[in-house]
Design an enzyme around this catalytic site. Structure first.
Site, PDB file in Angstrom:
ATOM      1  N   SER A 145      -2.986  -3.026   5.867  1.00 45.43           N
ATOM      2  CA  SER A 145      -4.521  -3.044   6.388  1.00 45.43           C
ATOM      3  C   SER A 145      -5.305  -2.511   5.697  1.00 45.43           C
ATOM      4  O   SER A 145      -5.209  -1.537   4.888  1.00 45.43           O
ATOM      5  CB  SER A 145      -4.303  -3.030   7.750  1.00 45.43           C
ATOM      6  OG  SER A 145      -4.011  -1.762   8.256  1.00 45.43           O
TER       7      SER A 145
ATOM      8  N   LYS B  27      11.343  10.123  11.515  1.00 48.39           N
ATOM      9  CA  LYS B  27      10.826   9.010  11.168  1.00 48.39           C
ATOM     10  C   LYS B  27      11.889   7.677  11.492  1.00 48.39           C
ATOM     11  O   LYS B  27      12.778   7.735  10.964  1.00 48.39           O
ATOM     12  CB  LYS B  27      10.441   8.523  10.024  1.00 48.39           C
ATOM     13  CG  LYS B  27       9.137   9.406   9.401  1.00 48.39           C
ATOM     14  CD  LYS B  27       8.545   8.863   8.026  1.00 48.39           C
ATOM     15  CE  LYS B  27       7.220   9.872   7.642  1.00 48.39           C
ATOM     16  NZ  LYS B  27       6.588   9.532   6.662  1.00 48.39           N
TER      17      LYS B  27
ATOM     18  N   ARG C   9      -8.373   7.332   4.404  1.00 49.02           N
ATOM     19  CA  ARG C   9      -8.377   7.421   5.848  1.00 49.02           C
ATOM     20  C   ARG C   9      -8.271   9.046   6.037  1.00 49.02           C
ATOM     21  O   ARG C   9      -7.563   9.670   5.520  1.00 49.02           O
ATOM     22  CB  ARG C   9      -7.164   6.763   6.406  1.00 49.02           C
ATOM     23  CG  ARG C   9      -7.005   5.473   6.631  1.00 49.02           C
ATOM     24  CD  ARG C   9      -5.727   4.640   6.939  1.00 49.02           C
ATOM     25  NE  ARG C   9      -4.859   5.081   6.326  1.00 49.02           N
ATOM     26  CZ  ARG C   9      -3.412   5.123   6.474  1.00 49.02           C
ATOM     27  NH1 ARG C   9      -3.170   4.382   7.719  1.00 49.02           N
ATOM     28  NH2 ARG C   9      -2.600   5.226   5.805  1.00 49.02           N
TER      29      ARG C   9
ATOM     30  N   ASN D  68       4.143   1.034   2.052  1.00 49.10           N
ATOM     31  CA  ASN D  68       3.829  -0.297   3.057  1.00 49.10           C
ATOM     32  C   ASN D  68       4.151  -1.684   2.521  1.00 49.10           C
ATOM     33  O   ASN D  68       3.700  -1.887   1.254  1.00 49.10           O
ATOM     34  CB  ASN D  68       2.678  -0.380   3.964  1.00 49.10           C
ATOM     35  CG  ASN D  68       2.331   0.806   4.480  1.00 49.10           C
ATOM     36  OD1 ASN D  68       2.909   1.093   5.542  1.00 49.10           O
ATOM     37  ND2 ASN D  68       1.790   1.903   3.845  1.00 49.10           N
TER      38      ASN D  68
ATOM     39  N   LYS E 298      11.696   3.148   6.134  1.00 53.43           N
ATOM     40  CA  LYS E 298      11.579   4.405   6.135  1.00 53.43           C
ATOM     41  C   LYS E 298      13.259   4.763   5.544  1.00 53.43           C
ATOM     42  O   LYS E 298      13.316   5.639   4.797  1.00 53.43           O
ATOM     43  CB  LYS E 298      11.486   5.062   7.216  1.00 53.43           C
ATOM     44  CG  LYS E 298      10.353   4.928   7.918  1.00 53.43           C
ATOM     45  CD  LYS E 298       9.004   5.263   7.128  1.00 53.43           C
ATOM     46  CE  LYS E 298       7.883   4.755   7.746  1.00 53.43           C
ATOM     47  NZ  LYS E 298       7.855   3.555   8.156  1.00 53.43           N
TER      48      LYS E 298
ATOM     49  N   ARG F 245       0.861  -1.108   0.049  1.00 53.18           N
ATOM     50  CA  ARG F 245       0.111   0.088  -0.153  1.00 53.18           C
ATOM     51  C   ARG F 245       0.997   1.309   0.074  1.00 53.18           C
ATOM     52  O   ARG F 245       1.619   1.319   0.887  1.00 53.18           O
ATOM     53  CB  ARG F 245      -1.009   0.055   1.305  1.00 53.18           C
ATOM     54  CG  ARG F 245      -2.168   1.141   1.148  1.00 53.18           C
ATOM     55  CD  ARG F 245      -2.863   1.181   2.274  1.00 53.18           C
ATOM     56  NE  ARG F 245      -2.012   1.963   3.205  1.00 53.18           N
ATOM     57  CZ  ARG F 245      -2.210   1.397   4.598  1.00 53.18           C
ATOM     58  NH1 ARG F 245      -2.702   0.329   4.917  1.00 53.18           N
ATOM     59  NH2 ARG F 245      -1.311   2.020   5.496  1.00 53.18           N
TER      60      ARG F 245
ATOM     61  N   GLU G 108       6.557   0.562  11.909  1.00 57.21           N
ATOM     62  CA  GLU G 108       5.362   0.536  11.087  1.00 57.21           C
ATOM     63  C   GLU G 108       4.107   0.512  12.289  1.00 57.21           C
ATOM     64  O   GLU G 108       4.476   0.242  13.485  1.00 57.21           O
ATOM     65  CB  GLU G 108       5.119  -0.613  10.324  1.00 57.21           C
ATOM     66  CG  GLU G 108       5.974  -0.896   9.167  1.00 57.21           C
ATOM     67  CD  GLU G 108       6.218   0.287   8.217  1.00 57.21           C
ATOM     68  OE1 GLU G 108       5.073   0.996   8.032  1.00 57.21           O
ATOM     69  OE2 GLU G 108       7.254   0.555   7.770  1.00 57.21           O
ATOM     70  N   GLY G 109       2.906   1.095  11.874  1.00 55.82           N
ATOM     71  CA  GLY G 109       1.995   0.781  12.903  1.00 55.82           C
ATOM     72  C   GLY G 109       1.304   2.390  13.394  1.00 55.82           C
ATOM     73  O   GLY G 109       0.411   2.201  14.115  1.00 55.82           O
TER      74      GLY G 109
ATOM     75  N   GLU H 201       4.369   7.108   2.637  1.00 53.72           N
ATOM     76  CA  GLU H 201       5.447   6.017   2.798  1.00 53.72           C
ATOM     77  C   GLU H 201       4.867   4.858   2.038  1.00 53.72           C
ATOM     78  O   GLU H 201       3.642   4.996   1.372  1.00 53.72           O
ATOM     79  CB  GLU H 201       5.209   5.693   4.340  1.00 53.72           C
ATOM     80  CG  GLU H 201       3.838   5.163   4.795  1.00 53.72           C
ATOM     81  CD  GLU H 201       3.943   4.577   6.260  1.00 53.72           C
ATOM     82  OE1 GLU H 201       4.857   4.944   7.024  1.00 53.72           O
ATOM     83  OE2 GLU H 201       2.741   4.367   6.923  1.00 53.72           O
TER      84      GLU H 201
END
Length: 523
Positions: free
Chosen positions: A158, A391, A498, A153, A329, A129, A395-396, A151
């Site tokens: 998800s 950064k 989002r 992924n 990153k 993603r 992740e998350g 970024e």
């Protein structure tokens, strides 16, 4: 973006009606979370709707199309990064790269290095993603916004399945309310609601890898976190795999696997043993990681051992350890250096190559980034802190350091840990966007003012929306026309939007910052 001010004007009664329609639809159509804080028995007994927006958010049609156009190049780029072991050793390794100072990255890299010379499975699968924000530049004279990458992924990408259901929710509200009560008729019309079939797209990637494995009787393993609240996003993929592709899915945590998983001594097939023999073990074709991207997923040494056992198996990993490292990153920052993108996408690379203008399309979407592993990088970060984010290799959500917090953070950060961080110029989304945000049990009484009694109504907020474009790639020796060098079979798989309050720097839905939204295209 030529849309009128957003959201369109609605009465309190209309907002209340929309909230009831939206939450009822979400509960009826699997747009769900498990509730927070509640004990989770083996079988869930309750659920809440996922955080959502009442209206779709306007997004420029040309930039939405552009993000999908370049998705194929990104699929190939990150597949090739994962196959370039010398590059990953240099950038992410524990001898020269970020793994020197980041214990988690170093642990993953050392585990991969210990087995890679006798790798039993040449194929890798990525479900990707790429995330974007709209950006306005200082002194742009009113120019339209541009698209900038947040970024890329490569692990646990998800909300694909729930994003499809959020888009369906907004199409339902459009139909059920006579185009949202006639508000903004030039924008809120069916032709501006792009299709979203992300569940099918992601399942296609998993099914393609399953077929490449070669045993139709094998199952796919989902590696999940204990107490996972976002379980329904994963279950929709499981149902799609079973109903459309006739592939069974098993779910286990890394702790479970430390007891249940073994390798065939002759074939290196991954076998999961039932907790109650004498049932035979199940062979696994694909290991899909929805866990393993954060140190908390490895609570004891046996979980690292289990992760390495999975990597040593003949099952196709999604992602493999090198592909997980490729999504760091630090790799994103190194790609901005002169000549690095050409290394993967232009001659003398033996596979498909890309024109200069196609590489320019990627570069145009990048903000300025640099390393903190020398005094010049740290000094620059101090001077430009008000326009930066720092950064780490995580992740998350919830891991970054922003603006005024940067100088004090750098004061406290040991010099030897600088290499684990990058600096990135902040993306500046355009002003003027709003929406009605609904969280189960959140503030608001349905009047749109956010001054309610905690009943879970809609809260009107100034917002920022982040577009994610999904893709998948199956790659390695034996794929496509580049069999000897390692080819790439790939496809775009759908999208996600989002939306968060403008006051929030972070953007994760699972971390509690954002709601699930969808796109209404504007010209």
């Amino acid at each position: 973006m030529s849309s009128p001010s957003w959201p369109p004007t609605l009465t309190p009664e209309q907002i209340s009606a929309l909230t009831t329609l939206a939450t009822t639809y979400a509960l009826s159509h699997g747009l769900l979370y498990l509730p927070p804080g509640a004990p989770q028995p083996p079988a869930p007994t309750s659920a809440i709707h996922a955080p959502l927006s009442l209206l779709p958010s306007p997004f420029p049609r040309a930039l939405f199309d552009h993000a999908h156009k370049i998705a194929s190049i990104y699929n190939v780029l990150y597949a090739r990064i994962a196959m370039d072991w010398a590059f990953l050793d240099d950038v992410m390794g524990a001898e020269r790269g970020a793994g020197q100072v980041d214990a988690f990255v170093g642990e993953l890299w050392r585990g991969w290095k210990s087995i890679r010379d006798d790798y039993p499975q040449p194929l890798h699968l990525g479900l990707f993603r790429s995330d974007y924000l709209l950006h306005t530049s200082d002194g742009d004279g009113g120019a339209p916004p541009s698209l900038k990458q947040v970024e890329f992924n490569t692990i646990s990408s998800s909300f694909g399945a729930l994003s499809e259901r959020a888009a369906a929710l907004h199409r339902y509200l459009l139909a059920a309310t006579s185009s949202y009560f006639g508000a903004s008729p030039g924008v809120l019309k069916p032709d501006n609601f792009p299709p979203n079939e992300t569940t099918r797209g992601l399942a296609e990637g998993l099914a393609t890898a399953h077929a490449a494995y070669g045993n139709p009787d094998a199952s796919i393993l989902f590696v999940v976190q204990p107490g996972e609240r976002n379980v329904f996003d994963q279950r929709w993929l499981e149902y799609e795999l079973l109903e459309r592709h006739h592939i069974r899915v098993l779910r286990q945590t890394l702790s479970d696997l430390s007891a249940s998983a073994s390798l065939s001594p002759t074939t290196h097939a991954l076998l999961l043993h039932p907790s109650h023999p004498p049932s035979p073990p199940t062979e696994i074709s694909v290991v899909y990681f929805r866990a393993g991207y954060t140190p908390s997923d490895f609570p004891h040494p046996a979980t690292y051992t289990a992760r390495l056992l999975l990597e040593r198996s003949r099952a196709i990993k999604c992602p493999s350890l090198p592909l997980q490292l490729a999504g760091a990153k630090k790799v994103q920052q190194v790609l901005t250096l002169p000549g690095v993108l050409e290394r993967f996408l232009q001659p003398p690379h033996p596979g498909k190559t890309y024109r200069d203008d196609e590489l320019a399309d990627l570069r145009a979407g990048w903000m300025g980034m640099w390393a903190l592993d020398d005094d010049g990088g740290v000094d620059r970060a101090r001077k430009e802190a008000d326009g930066l984010v720092l950064k780490p290799q995580r992740e998350g959500g919830g891991n970054n350091v922003y603006r005024s917090s940067i100088p004090g953070f750098l004061d406290a950060l040991p010099r030897e840990e600088h290499k684990a961080w990058i600096a990135m110029e902040l993306i500046r989304p355009p002003d003027g966007a709003g929406n009605y945000l609904v969280r189960a049990g959140g503030n608001g009484n349905g009047n749109g003012n956010g001054d309610g009694d905690g009943g879970g109504g809609a809260v009107k907020a100034d917002v920022v929306s982040e577009l994610g474009v999904f893709g998948w790639a199956l790659f390695g020796a034996g794929v496509g026309e580049e069999e000897e060098a390692g080819g790439v079979k790939e496809a775009t798989a759908g999208w996600l939007l989002r939306t968060k309050g403008r006051e929030s720097d972070e953007g994760g839905v699972a971390a509690g910052f954002s709601v699930l939204d969808s796109v209404v295209l504007v010209d």
